[in-house]
Design an enzyme around this catalytic site. Structure first.
Site, short mmCIF file in Angstrom:
data_model
loop_
_atom_site.label_atom_id
_atom_site.label_comp_id
_atom_site.label_asym_id
_atom_site.label_seq_id
_atom_site.Cartn_x
_atom_site.Cartn_y
_atom_site.Cartn_z
N ASP A 194 0.52 -1.53 -0.09
CA ASP A 194 -0.22 -0.42 0.28
C ASP A 194 0.45 1.33 -0.26
OD1 ASP A 194 -1.48 2.07 0.08
OD2 ASP A 194 -2.60 1.52 2.37
N HIS A 199 0.25 7.51 4.48
CA HIS A 199 1.25 7.51 5.59
C HIS A 199 2.34 7.69 5.49
CE1 HIS A 199 -2.96 4.78 5.23
NE2 HIS A 199 -2.66 4.56 4.31
N ILE A 214 -0.69 9.64 9.03
CA ILE A 214 -1.52 8.36 9.30
C ILE A 214 -1.38 6.80 9.60
CG2 ILE A 214 -3.52 9.35 9.96
CD1 ILE A 214 -4.85 7.71 7.68
N GLY A 217 -4.71 1.63 8.01
CA GLY A 217 -6.05 0.92 8.62
C GLY A 217 -5.90 -0.35 8.78
#
Length: 291
Positions: A194, A199, A214, A217
Site C-alpha cells: 500500500d 502514510h 496516519i 487501517g
C-alpha cells in the site's frame, strides 16, 4: 462525475494473478508488529511464540495477510475498476472482512476475481464495495470484502447502503490488552504494497486534512487480529474463520492501541481505541469468528 456507480457495478469481473512467498509473509508480519514485546509477555523477538510469524522454518500465516497477498491488489483493483476515478487524497478505508476457506499457504500462486457489488451514496461521500475472491489449483482460498470511503464523491442519488452498528456487550471485557505502534510502523507496513503517500509523506497528509501521516487501517487490522490470536486462540492462526471490522478512526504512528475482547461461542467481539487520545474509536463493529 468521477464515480459512475452503474458502470462500476455492471462491469465484468476482473481477474488478476497473485503470487507470494515466505518473504512476503514475514515482511507483513513484521509490519504489524511481530517480534515486539507485549504487556502480557515482555519477551525477546526470538521467543518461539513470535518466531512462528518471522522464521521461515516455523512460519504460520495470519489470515489478515490475505489483504496484502500479491502486493495489496484488492484495494488497488477497486480504485481502478471501470467507472471509478478518484483522488487518493480523498480515499480512506471504510471497512474490511476476510473470510478464510482454508489455511493460507506460506507461498503460493492464485487467481483473484474482483467485482464491485455496490457503490453507496453517503451524501458527502461515496462508499465503494469491492469483493475479491481468491482461489488456487486446489480451490477457494479466501474472500475479501472491502469498503472504500471516498470523501466528496457522494450526492449522486444512489442507495445509502446499510448503517446498522454492532453494540458492545453490556459487561466488562474478558480481556484487555495494549499494542504500541512504533514511529516507523507505517513506513515498514507500506512495503507490503500500500504505497499511498498518506502514510509516509507529511505534505500529502496535510492535503488530506491530517497534520501528519496516519497508520494504514489495514495495519491496525492486522495488529488487532494478531493480538486476538495470541491471547485467546492459543496462537493458532488456523482457528480463524472470518474477521470483519469498520474503521472508525485514525491511528498515528507512536500511539498505543487499547484492545478489549469479549468471548462468545465461536466468536470474539473486539473494540479498539487510541489510548493516547482519550479512547478515541479506532476499530468498531469488529468480530473474529473461529473454530
Amino acid at each position: 462525475m468521477p464515480i459512475d456507480a452503474a458502470k462500476a457495478t455492471s462491469a465484468e469481473p476482473r481477474t488478476t494473478e497473485l503470487a507470494w512467498d515466505h518473504k512476503d509473509v514475514q515482511l507483513y508480519h513484521l509490519g504489524i508488529g511481530a517480534g515486539a514485546a507485549t504487556p502480557e509477555k515482555p519477551r525477546p523477538a526470538t521467543d518461539p511464540d513470535e518466531l512462528r510469524y518471522t522464521l521461515e522454518s516455523a512460519l504460520h500465516v495470519l489470515p489478515a495477510f490475505a489483504t496484502v497477498a500479491g502486493g495489496g491488489m484488492a484495494l488497488a483493483g477497486g480504485l481502478s475498476a471501470p467507472g471509478i476515478d478518484v483522488d487518493l487524497a480523498a480515499v480512506l478505508h471504510g471497512g474490511q472482512t476476510v473470510t478464510v476457506h482454508r489455511a493460507l499457504p506460506v507461498s503460493g500462486r492464485a487467481t483473484q476475481t474482483s467485482s464491485v457489488p455496490a457503490v453507496y451514496d453517503k451524501g458527502k461521500a461515496a462508499v465503494i464495495v469491492l469483493r475479491s475472491e481468491v482461489a488456487d489449483d486446489d480451490g477457494p482460498l479466501w474472500t475479501c470484502d472491502t469498503q472504500i470511503f471516498v470523501r466528496g464523491e457522494g450526492g449522486f442519488g444512489g442507495d445509502r447502503g446499510p448503517s446498522a452498528r454492532l453494540e458492545l456487550p453490556d459487561r466488562a471485557p474478558d480481556l484487555r490488552t495494549e499494542r504500541h505502534i512504533r514511529e516507523d510502523q507505517a513506513l515498514l507496513y507500506r512495503l507490503s504494497g500500500d504505497w499511498n503517500p498518506l502514510h509516509a509523506d507529511p505534505e500529502f497528509a496535510k492535503l488530506a486534512g491530517f497534520d501528519r501521516p496516519i497508520l494504514h487501517g489495514l495495519c491496525t487490522y492486522g495488529v488487532t487480529l494478531k493480538a486476538v490470536v495470541d491471547t485467546l486462540l492459543g496462537g493458532d492462526v488456523a482457528r480463524v474463520r472470518s474477521y470483519t471490522t469498520r474503521f472508525a478512526g485514525v491511528v498515528f504512528p507512536g500511539e498505543t492501541l487499547r484492545i478489549r475482547l469479549w468471548q462468545e461461542p465461536g466468536r470474539i467481539q473486539v473494540s479498539v481505541t487510541a489510548a493516547d487520545r482519550d479512547e478515541a474509536p479506532v476499530l468498531a463493529d469488529t468480530v473474529v469468528e473461529h473454530s
